[in-house]
Motif scaffolding. Sequence first.
Motif, mmCIF file in Angstrom:
data_model
loop_
_atom_site.group_PDB
_atom_site.id
_atom_site.type_symbol
_atom_site.label_atom_id
_atom_site.label_comp_id
_atom_site.label_asym_id
_atom_site.label_seq_id
_atom_site.Cartn_x
_atom_site.Cartn_y
_atom_site.Cartn_z
ATOM 1 N N UNK A 74 54.051 -11.136 -45.358
ATOM 2 C CA UNK A 74 53.716 -11.365 -43.955
ATOM 3 C C UNK A 74 54.119 -10.188 -43.064
ATOM 4 N N UNK A 75 54.990 -9.342 -43.581
ATOM 5 C CA UNK A 75 55.429 -8.138 -42.873
ATOM 6 C C UNK A 75 55.089 -6.954 -43.771
ATOM 7 N N UNK A 76 54.204 -6.101 -43.333
ATOM 8 C CA UNK A 76 53.735 -4.979 -44.152
ATOM 9 C C UNK A 76 53.799 -3.706 -43.322
ATOM 10 N N UNK A 77 54.366 -2.657 -43.892
ATOM 11 C CA UNK A 77 54.483 -1.412 -43.143
ATOM 12 C C UNK A 77 54.730 -0.230 -44.045
ATOM 13 N N UNK A 78 55.292 0.825 -43.454
ATOM 14 C CA UNK A 78 55.499 2.064 -44.188
ATOM 15 C C UNK A 78 56.910 2.577 -44.025
ATOM 16 N N UNK A 79 57.414 3.213 -45.080
ATOM 17 C CA UNK A 79 58.752 3.786 -45.076
ATOM 18 C C UNK A 79 58.614 5.309 -45.141
ATOM 19 N N UNK A 80 59.414 5.963 -45.948
ATOM 20 C CA UNK A 80 59.487 7.423 -45.956
ATOM 21 C C UNK A 80 58.146 8.080 -46.253
ATOM 22 N N UNK A 81 57.865 9.132 -45.488
ATOM 23 C CA UNK A 81 56.700 10.000 -45.677
ATOM 24 C C UNK A 81 55.370 9.332 -45.341
ATOM 25 N N UNK A 82 55.407 8.153 -44.757
ATOM 26 C CA UNK A 82 54.165 7.567 -44.263
ATOM 27 C C UNK A 82 53.932 8.066 -42.839
ATOM 28 N N UNK A 83 52.693 8.067 -42.407
ATOM 29 C CA UNK A 83 52.305 8.730 -41.166
ATOM 30 C C UNK A 83 51.657 7.759 -40.183
ATOM 31 N N UNK A 84 51.493 8.171 -38.924
ATOM 32 C CA UNK A 84 50.759 7.336 -37.973
ATOM 33 C C UNK A 84 49.352 6.997 -38.468
ATOM 34 N N UNK A 85 48.720 7.925 -39.174
ATOM 35 C CA UNK A 85 47.386 7.646 -39.714
ATOM 36 C C UNK A 85 47.430 6.527 -40.742
ATOM 37 N N UNK A 86 48.489 6.496 -41.560
ATOM 38 C CA UNK A 86 48.652 5.402 -42.529
ATOM 39 C C UNK A 86 48.764 4.058 -41.817
ATOM 40 N N UNK A 87 49.520 4.020 -40.733
ATOM 41 C CA UNK A 87 49.727 2.777 -39.997
ATOM 42 C C UNK A 87 48.429 2.336 -39.325
ATOM 43 N N UNK A 88 47.691 3.284 -38.775
ATOM 44 C CA UNK A 88 46.410 2.941 -38.130
ATOM 45 C C UNK A 88 45.447 2.342 -39.141
ATOM 46 N N UNK A 89 45.380 2.929 -40.318
ATOM 47 C CA UNK A 89 44.487 2.414 -41.351
ATOM 48 C C UNK A 89 44.959 1.044 -41.832
ATOM 49 N N UNK A 90 46.259 0.892 -41.953
ATOM 50 C CA UNK A 90 46.824 -0.389 -42.372
ATOM 51 C C UNK A 90 46.486 -1.484 -41.372
ATOM 52 N N UNK A 91 46.625 -1.190 -40.102
ATOM 53 C CA UNK A 91 46.312 -2.199 -39.080
ATOM 54 C C UNK A 91 44.836 -2.565 -39.099
ATOM 55 N N UNK A 92 43.974 -1.590 -39.291
ATOM 56 C CA UNK A 92 42.542 -1.880 -39.333
ATOM 57 C C UNK A 92 42.202 -2.835 -40.471
#
Length: 276
Positions: free
Chosen positions: A249-267
């Motif tokens: 239910x909580x998904x995200x990024x840790x080391x070396x992940x980028x704003x672009x990774x988060x944007x794609x994840x949210x989409x």
Amino acid sequence: MVFIQSFKRSRYLCSGADVIITATYQASVAGFVKYLNLKSEEAALLLQSGVQLAKEAVEEFLSESRSSERGKPRIAGSIGPYGAFMHDGSEYSGNYVEWMDKEELKAWHRPQMQSLITAGVDLIAMETIPSQKEGEALVELLREFPNTKAWLSFSSKDEQCISHGEKFDDAVKFAIKSDQLVAIGLNCCPPDVVSPLLATANKSIGPERGWIVYPNSGERWTPNTGWGNKPINRQLAKFALEWQELGAKWIGGCCRTTPADIAELRDILKPNLSHE
């Protein structure tokens, strides 16, 4: 829920993160006293400045955001393992728990937890924990702050075990009894080991509590060379829906992940996002 383990001002929030974590993973009152020659009170204030930086990032985001769909992002106060203070890579092995008992671990973590809560975080991130013993010590310590919510996330050594060697499904059994934990799971591990670990745990305890997963980029870290310098793209997006199916239910990024990774994840997750 989409979030990021670190942040550069509001960039990750603008990319879609609902939660940001304070840059206090390696910070400790004892460490500041020892290496910066500060008094304990000064050390606590320095640690709390990490919370203030996170609050400033949230305010910056809110002042610039034009989205009516986004709520106010939450701030999680990061508490890393004792090994992060040692600066010798033992945070990824947890070998120090072989000569430290739970009370010693609780005494170590108590000033950090107290400082972060006093500074006004929304919840505590007990993260990259390598061993079952340290995880249990943190959950016990959390009881001293009964109005505080938190999550507990372990690091892993492979598709079955956390870093110190305990089976992941065994390590989480103690934690699931806590009503202060909003989630339990994994972070700072390769993305491709997450699903096997969750699937095995689901067989014995079920996904009802809701997992938290925020792996790194997929690059490997070694004590001698640090992070690999070859970028690995789309790792979060590749597995996100699979993790969600397994109960994350909580998904995200840790080391070396980028704003672009988060944007794609949210989409990818946007149709099913929860703001609970």
